[in-house]
Design a protein around this motif. Structure first.
Motif, PDB file in Angstrom:
ATOM      1  N   TRP A 121       0.828  -1.195   0.000  1.00 47.16           N
ATOM      2  CA  TRP A 121       0.000   0.000   0.000  1.00 47.16           C
ATOM      3  C   TRP A 121       0.867   1.252   0.000  1.00 47.16           C
ATOM      4  CZ3 TRP A 121      -0.730   4.197   3.195  1.00 47.16           C
ATOM      5  CH2 TRP A 121      -1.840   4.986   2.909  1.00 47.16           C
ATOM      6  N   LEU A 122       1.900   1.261   0.843  1.00 49.19           N
ATOM      7  CA  LEU A 122       2.796   2.422   0.893  1.00 49.19           C
ATOM      8  C   LEU A 122       3.542   2.594  -0.421  1.00 49.19           C
ATOM      9  CD1 LEU A 122       4.257   2.148   4.509  1.00 49.19           C
ATOM     10  CD2 LEU A 122       2.797   3.963   3.614  1.00 49.19           C
TER      11      LEU A 122
ATOM     12  N   GLU B  84      -7.240  11.482  -2.394  1.00 44.89           N
ATOM     13  CA  GLU B  84      -8.196  11.220  -3.474  1.00 44.89           C
ATOM     14  C   GLU B  84      -8.811  12.521  -3.981  1.00 44.89           C
ATOM     15  OE1 GLU B  84     -10.685   9.593  -6.339  1.00 44.89           O
ATOM     16  OE2 GLU B  84      -8.829   8.876  -5.434  1.00 44.89           O
ATOM     17  N   ALA B  85      -9.166  13.426  -3.078  1.00 36.09           N
ATOM     18  CA  ALA B  85      -9.729  14.715  -3.495  1.00 36.09           C
ATOM     19  C   ALA B  85      -8.718  15.489  -4.343  1.00 36.09           C
ATOM     20  CB  ALA B  85     -10.139  15.531  -2.270  1.00 36.09           C
TER      21      ALA B  85
ATOM     22  N   ASP C 107       2.520  20.886  -4.696  1.00 37.06           N
ATOM     23  CA  ASP C 107       2.971  21.167  -3.332  1.00 37.06           C
ATOM     24  C   ASP C 107       2.038  20.519  -2.318  1.00 37.06           C
ATOM     25  OD1 ASP C 107       5.041  22.649  -4.407  1.00 37.06           O
ATOM     26  OD2 ASP C 107       4.083  24.598  -4.017  1.00 37.06           O
ATOM     27  N   GLU C 108       0.755  20.598  -2.577  1.00 39.96           N
ATOM     28  CA  GLU C 108      -0.223  19.991  -1.674  1.00 39.96           C
ATOM     29  C   GLU C 108      -0.030  18.475  -1.601  1.00 39.96           C
ATOM     30  OE1 GLU C 108      -5.077  19.641  -1.150  1.00 39.96           O
ATOM     31  OE2 GLU C 108      -4.261  21.127  -2.525  1.00 39.96           O
ATOM     32  N   ALA C 109       0.272  17.848  -2.732  1.00 39.06           N
ATOM     33  CA  ALA C 109       0.515  16.398  -2.742  1.00 39.06           C
ATOM     34  C   ALA C 109       1.700  16.048  -1.853  1.00 39.06           C
ATOM     35  CB  ALA C 109       0.761  15.912  -4.174  1.00 39.06           C
ATOM     36  N   MET C 110       2.760  16.815  -1.952  1.00 41.26           N
ATOM     37  CA  MET C 110       3.937  16.525  -1.133  1.00 41.26           C
ATOM     38  C   MET C 110       3.657  16.798   0.348  1.00 41.26           C
ATOM     39  SD  MET C 110       6.200  15.159  -2.950  1.00 41.26           S
ATOM     40  CE  MET C 110       4.874  14.389  -3.868  1.00 41.26           C
ATOM     41  N   THR C 111       2.848  17.811   0.638  1.00 44.23           N
ATOM     42  CA  THR C 111       2.474  18.096   2.027  1.00 44.23           C
ATOM     43  C   THR C 111       1.661  16.937   2.598  1.00 44.23           C
ATOM     44  OG1 THR C 111       2.481  20.471   1.635  1.00 44.23           O
ATOM     45  CG2 THR C 111       1.226  19.693   3.538  1.00 44.23           C
ATOM     46  N   LEU C 112       0.696  16.449   1.828  1.00 43.52           N
ATOM     47  CA  LEU C 112      -0.103  15.315   2.287  1.00 43.52           C
ATOM     48  C   LEU C 112       0.765  14.081   2.516  1.00 43.52           C
ATOM     49  CD1 LEU C 112      -3.232  15.659  -0.032  1.00 43.52           C
ATOM     50  CD2 LEU C 112      -3.169  15.978   2.455  1.00 43.52           C
TER      51      LEU C 112
ATOM     52  N   THR D 168       0.421  10.832   9.316  1.00 38.89           N
ATOM     53  CA  THR D 168      -0.632   9.935   8.842  1.00 38.89           C
ATOM     54  C   THR D 168      -1.176  10.525   7.552  1.00 38.89           C
ATOM     55  OG1 THR D 168      -1.234   9.376  11.114  1.00 38.89           O
ATOM     56  CG2 THR D 168      -2.843   8.864   9.405  1.00 38.89           C
ATOM     57  N   VAL D 169      -1.147   9.723   6.500  1.00 37.52           N
ATOM     58  CA  VAL D 169      -1.614  10.205   5.206  1.00 37.52           C
ATOM     59  C   VAL D 169      -3.129  10.048   5.142  1.00 37.52           C
ATOM     60  CG1 VAL D 169      -1.496   9.873   2.712  1.00 37.52           C
ATOM     61  CG2 VAL D 169       0.569   9.670   4.095  1.00 37.52           C
ATOM     62  N   ASP D 170      -3.810  11.143   4.857  1.00 41.15           N
ATOM     63  CA  ASP D 170      -5.269  11.165   4.759  1.00 41.15           C
ATOM     64  C   ASP D 170      -5.677  10.709   3.358  1.00 41.15           C
ATOM     65  OD1 ASP D 170      -7.970  11.792   4.505  1.00 41.15           O
ATOM     66  OD2 ASP D 170      -7.773  13.782   5.415  1.00 41.15           O
TER      67      ASP D 170
END
Length: 170
Positions: A11-12, A108-109, A91-96, A101-103
């Motif tokens: 999964w990771l 997905e959003a 940038d948001e992808a890298m922040t997430l 804990t990855v939301d």
């Protein structure tokens, strides 16, 4: 020490690949400096080199060149306005991804936002292609398609040659 199960590892790994792909896909698909919309929408490779050569090859008239350049310039402005939005999404992808804990819902959003941007860019590219097709004659379009096909085959051949040179011999 925490034990990570094989399922969690998979999964990771999938998540890392998805995030890396989301960040890298636009860079692979477009020339340097381009945003969503690809190189056919102006600037970069098309105006700098490929498009003038294509138009030379099909004996485009000065009027056709002007009309096509206007179509591309119009789309360039739209593409540039989305570049900052696209960079913010990356940038948001890298922040997430970097959170403890990855939301999954947030990821997905974000993916859906990225896909919507790609869809809008694809629609603009298609509209520009149709506009350009109306400027060129059927014969010119056929010549252009044949030349692009030849270039694609040549680039594929060069890629395979480089792969064979770069592959270590065992």
């Amino acid at each position: 020490m925490t034990t990570i199960t094989p399922a969690t590892r998979r999964w990771l790994g999938t998540l890392v690949l998805a995030l890396a792909g989301a960040a890298a896909l636009p860079a692979l698909a477009m020339p340097p400096g381009a945003g969503p919309g690809g190189m056919a929408m102006g600037g970069g490779a098309m105006m700098g080199g490929m498009l003038p050569r294509l138009l030379d090859r099909v004996d485009a008239t000065p009027e056709q060149r002007t009309q096509i350049q206007q179509i591309i310039e119009h789309n360039r402005g739209e593409r540039q306005s989305q570049r900052q939005t696209w960079q913010a999404l990356q940038d948001e992808a890298m922040t997430l991804f970097s959170q403890p804990t990855v939301d999954a819902n947030a990821v997905e959003a974000l993916r859906q936002k990225q896909m919507a941007m790609h869809d809008a860019a694809s629609q603009r590219m298609t509209a520009a292609m149709i506009q350009i097709s109306r400027v060129l004659s059927p014969g010119q379009r056929k010549q252009m398609a044949e030349y692009i096909g030849q270039r694609r085959k040549m680039m594929q051949r060069h890629y395979l040659e480089r792969q064979s040179i770069d592959t270590p011999k065992s």
